[in-house]
Design a protein around this motif. Sequence first.
Motif, PDB file in Angstrom:
ATOM      1  N   LYS A  14       0.761  -1.100  -0.203  1.00  0.00           N
ATOM      2  CA  LYS A  14      -0.136  -0.175   0.012  1.00  0.00           C
ATOM      3  C   LYS A  14       0.742   1.697  -0.164  1.00  0.00           C
ATOM      4  CE  LYS A  14      -2.256  -1.005   3.415  1.00  0.00           C
ATOM      5  NZ  LYS A  14      -2.049  -2.531   3.907  1.00  0.00           N
ATOM      6  N   THR A  15       1.974   1.630   1.299  1.00  0.00           N
ATOM      7  CA  THR A  15       2.459   2.595   1.080  1.00  0.00           C
ATOM      8  C   THR A  15       3.315   2.522  -0.488  1.00  0.00           C
ATOM      9  OG1 THR A  15       2.930   1.996   3.197  1.00  0.00           O
ATOM     10  CG2 THR A  15       4.285   3.624   2.711  1.00  0.00           C
ATOM     11  N   VAL A  16       3.611   1.104  -0.699  1.00  0.00           N
ATOM     12  CA  VAL A  16       4.654   1.851  -2.134  1.00  0.00           C
ATOM     13  C   VAL A  16       3.910   2.693  -3.279  1.00  0.00           C
ATOM     14  CG1 VAL A  16       5.973   0.011  -3.641  1.00  0.00           C
ATOM     15  CG2 VAL A  16       7.015   0.161  -1.758  1.00  0.00           C
ATOM     16  N   VAL A  18       1.235   4.239  -3.025  1.00  0.00           N
ATOM     17  CA  VAL A  18       0.746   5.795  -2.344  1.00  0.00           C
ATOM     18  C   VAL A  18       1.540   6.320  -2.769  1.00  0.00           C
ATOM     19  CG1 VAL A  18       0.459   7.103  -0.680  1.00  0.00           C
ATOM     20  CG2 VAL A  18      -0.514   5.287  -0.351  1.00  0.00           C
ATOM     21  N   THR A  19       3.203   6.579  -2.732  1.00  0.00           N
ATOM     22  CA  THR A  19       3.789   7.437  -2.796  1.00  0.00           C
ATOM     23  C   THR A  19       4.326   7.371  -4.852  1.00  0.00           C
ATOM     24  OG1 THR A  19       5.969   5.116  -2.747  1.00  0.00           O
ATOM     25  CG2 THR A  19       5.738   6.490  -0.904  1.00  0.00           C
ATOM     26  N   ASN A  20       4.392   6.096  -5.355  1.00  0.00           N
ATOM     27  CA  ASN A  20       4.399   6.296  -6.457  1.00  0.00           C
ATOM     28  C   ASN A  20       3.234   6.609  -7.299  1.00  0.00           C
ATOM     29  OD1 ASN A  20       6.289   4.180  -8.283  1.00  0.00           O
ATOM     30  ND2 ASN A  20       5.699   3.122  -6.707  1.00  0.00           N
ATOM     31  N   VAL A  22       1.994   9.274  -5.785  1.00  0.00           N
ATOM     32  CA  VAL A  22       1.399  10.720  -5.092  1.00  0.00           C
ATOM     33  C   VAL A  22       2.664  11.152  -6.303  1.00  0.00           C
ATOM     34  CG1 VAL A  22       3.325  12.780  -3.327  1.00  0.00           C
ATOM     35  CG2 VAL A  22       1.080  10.500  -2.434  1.00  0.00           C
ATOM     36  N   LYS A  23       4.114  10.482  -6.462  1.00  0.00           N
ATOM     37  CA  LYS A  23       4.948  11.558  -7.312  1.00  0.00           C
ATOM     38  C   LYS A  23       3.956  11.511  -8.762  1.00  0.00           C
ATOM     39  CE  LYS A  23       8.703   8.772  -5.451  1.00  0.00           C
ATOM     40  NZ  LYS A  23       9.612   7.583  -4.998  1.00  0.00           N
ATOM     41  N   LYS A  24       3.764  10.833  -9.083  1.00  0.00           N
ATOM     42  CA  LYS A  24       3.256  11.021 -10.500  1.00  0.00           C
ATOM     43  C   LYS A  24       1.980  12.260 -10.341  1.00  0.00           C
ATOM     44  CE  LYS A  24       4.295   8.641 -13.251  1.00  0.00           C
ATOM     45  NZ  LYS A  24       5.662   9.147 -14.837  1.00  0.00           N
ATOM     46  N   THR A  34      -1.747  13.530   1.929  1.00  0.00           N
ATOM     47  CA  THR A  34      -2.206  12.256   2.526  1.00  0.00           C
ATOM     48  C   THR A  34      -2.330  11.798   3.448  1.00  0.00           C
ATOM     49  OG1 THR A  34       0.367  11.884   3.126  1.00  0.00           O
ATOM     50  CG2 THR A  34      -0.015  11.348   0.744  1.00  0.00           C
ATOM     51  N   LYS A  36      -2.847   8.976   6.861  1.00  0.00           N
ATOM     52  CA  LYS A  36      -2.553   7.180   6.637  1.00  0.00           C
ATOM     53  C   LYS A  36      -3.884   7.572   7.599  1.00  0.00           C
ATOM     54  CE  LYS A  36       1.433   4.212   8.284  1.00  0.00           C
ATOM     55  NZ  LYS A  36       0.642   3.234   7.237  1.00  0.00           N
ATOM     56  N   GLU A  96      -3.872   6.443   2.607  1.00  0.00           N
ATOM     57  CA  GLU A  96      -3.642   4.375   2.505  1.00  0.00           C
ATOM     58  C   GLU A  96      -4.334   4.593   3.873  1.00  0.00           C
ATOM     59  OE1 GLU A  96       0.492   2.107   4.165  1.00  0.00           O
ATOM     60  OE2 GLU A  96       0.489   4.068   2.929  1.00  0.00           O
TER      61      GLU A  96
END
Length: 235
Positions: A14-16, A18-20, A22-24, A34, A36, A96
């Motif tokens: 999930k966290t992976v 989320v970060t992807n 957010v970056k995009k 975000t 969590k 998340e």
Amino acid sequence: MRIIGIVGTKNTGKTVLVTNIVKKLVERGFDVGTVKHTTEGFDIEDRDTWKHKEAGAQVVVGSGDETFLNIGETMELDLIFNLMKYVKELDFVVVEGFKHSRYAKISTSDYKDDLTIKNVDVRDLKPADIESLVDMIENRSFGIYQSLNCKKCGFESCDAFQKAKISGDASKDVKCETEDDNVVLKVDGFAIPMNPFVKSLVKNVVRGMVDSLRKDEYGAHETKRIELLINDEDN
């Protein structure tokens, strides 16, 4: 502000994801926040702010190069969203956890409900898949659920609007017309939705009263933001 939830069982990425996402979204020029969900505390033991909380402080604020707010109780998700809107204008909030929320979701496991727009295996995701997911988020996510059934969006109810967004039957540009970031009403800490007429009335009346005051003498030369607090604890 549009909201997308990332849900799934433990250790499914999930966290992976989320970060992807957010970056995009940031790459596409959006302002992103975000939220969590966690069963653990956020403050580190023996830090000064932790000591403040242990001493009995109900709200602890740490302010320096960064600012954080620590409230020793669970808050409703919609209240969190409204607080975020109050602090910062955001285009998207990526959440998340909170799998039972009323918002669009992407699941990293077999979990699925009526608001799940896609189930993914994070281990198999490629950059092109992230692009596709973010396209879907732009098209199918929506803002804070209002429960007004005002029909301003063209649908018979908020539920019908929600279902159309989740399924992709409503276009990217269709949004809740009553979610106006410019006027927020909270009573006893709870956000109260107002229809467009009431929002316009409140805004114009308060703005008119403020403009009649000698606010320039106190340093308020512009009227970009008005905050009004009424304590009525005797009732």
